[in-house]
Scaffold this motif. Structure first.
Motif, PDB file in Angstrom:
ATOM      1  N   TYR A  10       7.301 -17.934-142.613  1.00 38.00           N
ATOM      2  CA  TYR A  10       8.033 -18.645-141.566  1.00 38.00           C
ATOM      3  C   TYR A  10       8.705 -17.594-140.694  1.00 38.00           C
ATOM      4  CZ  TYR A  10      10.357 -22.603-139.407  1.00 38.00           C
ATOM      5  OH  TYR A  10      10.751 -23.583-138.515  1.00 38.00           O
ATOM      6  N   LEU A  11       8.336 -17.553-139.415  1.00 42.12           N
ATOM      7  CA  LEU A  11       8.816 -16.538-138.485  1.00 42.12           C
ATOM      8  C   LEU A  11       9.867 -17.123-137.548  1.00 42.12           C
ATOM      9  CD1 LEU A  11       5.296 -15.159-137.496  1.00 42.12           C
ATOM     10  CD2 LEU A  11       6.780 -14.398-139.374  1.00 42.12           C
ATOM     11  N   THR A  12      10.907 -16.353-137.247  1.00 38.07           N
ATOM     12  CA  THR A  12      11.959 -16.792-136.334  1.00 38.07           C
ATOM     13  C   THR A  12      12.073 -15.788-135.195  1.00 38.07           C
ATOM     14  OG1 THR A  12      13.143 -17.743-138.223  1.00 38.07           O
ATOM     15  CG2 THR A  12      14.365 -17.529-136.172  1.00 38.07           C
ATOM     16  N   PHE A  13      12.163 -16.306-133.989  1.00 38.31           N
ATOM     17  CA  PHE A  13      12.199 -15.477-132.788  1.00 38.31           C
ATOM     18  C   PHE A  13      13.419 -15.807-131.943  1.00 38.31           C
ATOM     19  CE2 PHE A  13       7.793 -15.953-134.026  1.00 38.31           C
ATOM     20  CZ  PHE A  13       7.284 -14.674-133.909  1.00 38.31           C
ATOM     21  N   ASN A  14      13.803 -14.879-131.090  1.00 38.60           N
ATOM     22  CA  ASN A  14      14.879 -15.085-130.114  1.00 38.60           C
ATOM     23  C   ASN A  14      14.279 -15.580-128.803  1.00 38.60           C
ATOM     24  OD1 ASN A  14      17.112 -14.214-131.715  1.00 38.60           O
ATOM     25  ND2 ASN A  14      16.456 -12.108-131.428  1.00 38.60           N
ATOM     26  N   GLY A  15      13.795 -16.835-128.808  1.00 37.96           N
ATOM     27  CA  GLY A  15      13.269 -17.443-127.592  1.00 37.96           C
ATOM     28  C   GLY A  15      11.814 -17.151-127.283  1.00 37.96           C
TER      29      GLY A  15
END
Length: 144
Positions: free
Chosen positions: A7-12
């Motif tokens: 599960y990857l999380t990005f800043n926009g």
């Protein structure tokens, strides 16, 4: 037995990143939703117009066993740092298995969201284990 995915999380940049991953792996998104689609409650206020356009959740099947998932960080969740912007996501076969895995893996760590029923029909929780690894545990109470 539980399945494990990244599960990857990005800043926009989630939409841009996942369109790129889709161009490489092929296939179609199994789900893509924005924060504006999420119901607000006392624990989660409605997002700003700008944050409402960010990706709340996206899933891209890679194979029968593997799904690449992701979301954008918000002011509510805090920004992420590239290189540490991932979690291991476990999808359990039962609520009991979810509770057992959550309790075992979170021992000595920091719970960021206790196991609870969600608006999307899952029993879900998040934590960082005692080694600094981020985890998500999910049981789909409403089969997909």
């Amino acid at each position: 037995m539980a399945t494990v995915n990244s599960y990857l999380t990005f800043n926009g940049k989630t939409e841009e990143a996942f369109n790129f991953y889709k161009s490489v792996f092929g296939g179609e998104f199994a789900y893509i939703g924005k924060f504006k689609d999420m119901p607000a409650d006392e624990n989660c206020p409605p997002p700003s117009a700008e944050e409402g356009e960010l990706i709340m959740h996206v899933s891209l099947p890679i194979s029968k066993e593997t799904i690449l998932m992701g979301s954008d960080a918000t002011s509510f969740s805090g920004s992420v740092t590239s290189g540490t912007n991932f979690s291991i996501s476990i999808n359990a076969d039962s609520k009991e298995e979810a509770d057992k895995l959550f309790a075992g893996l979170s021992a000595g760590g920091k719970v960021t969201m206790p196991m609870e029923n969600t608006f999307w029909g899952a029993y879900f929780g998040m934590f960082t284990d005692k080694f600094g690894i981020n985890w998500m545990v999910n049981f789909d109470e409403i089969p997909k």
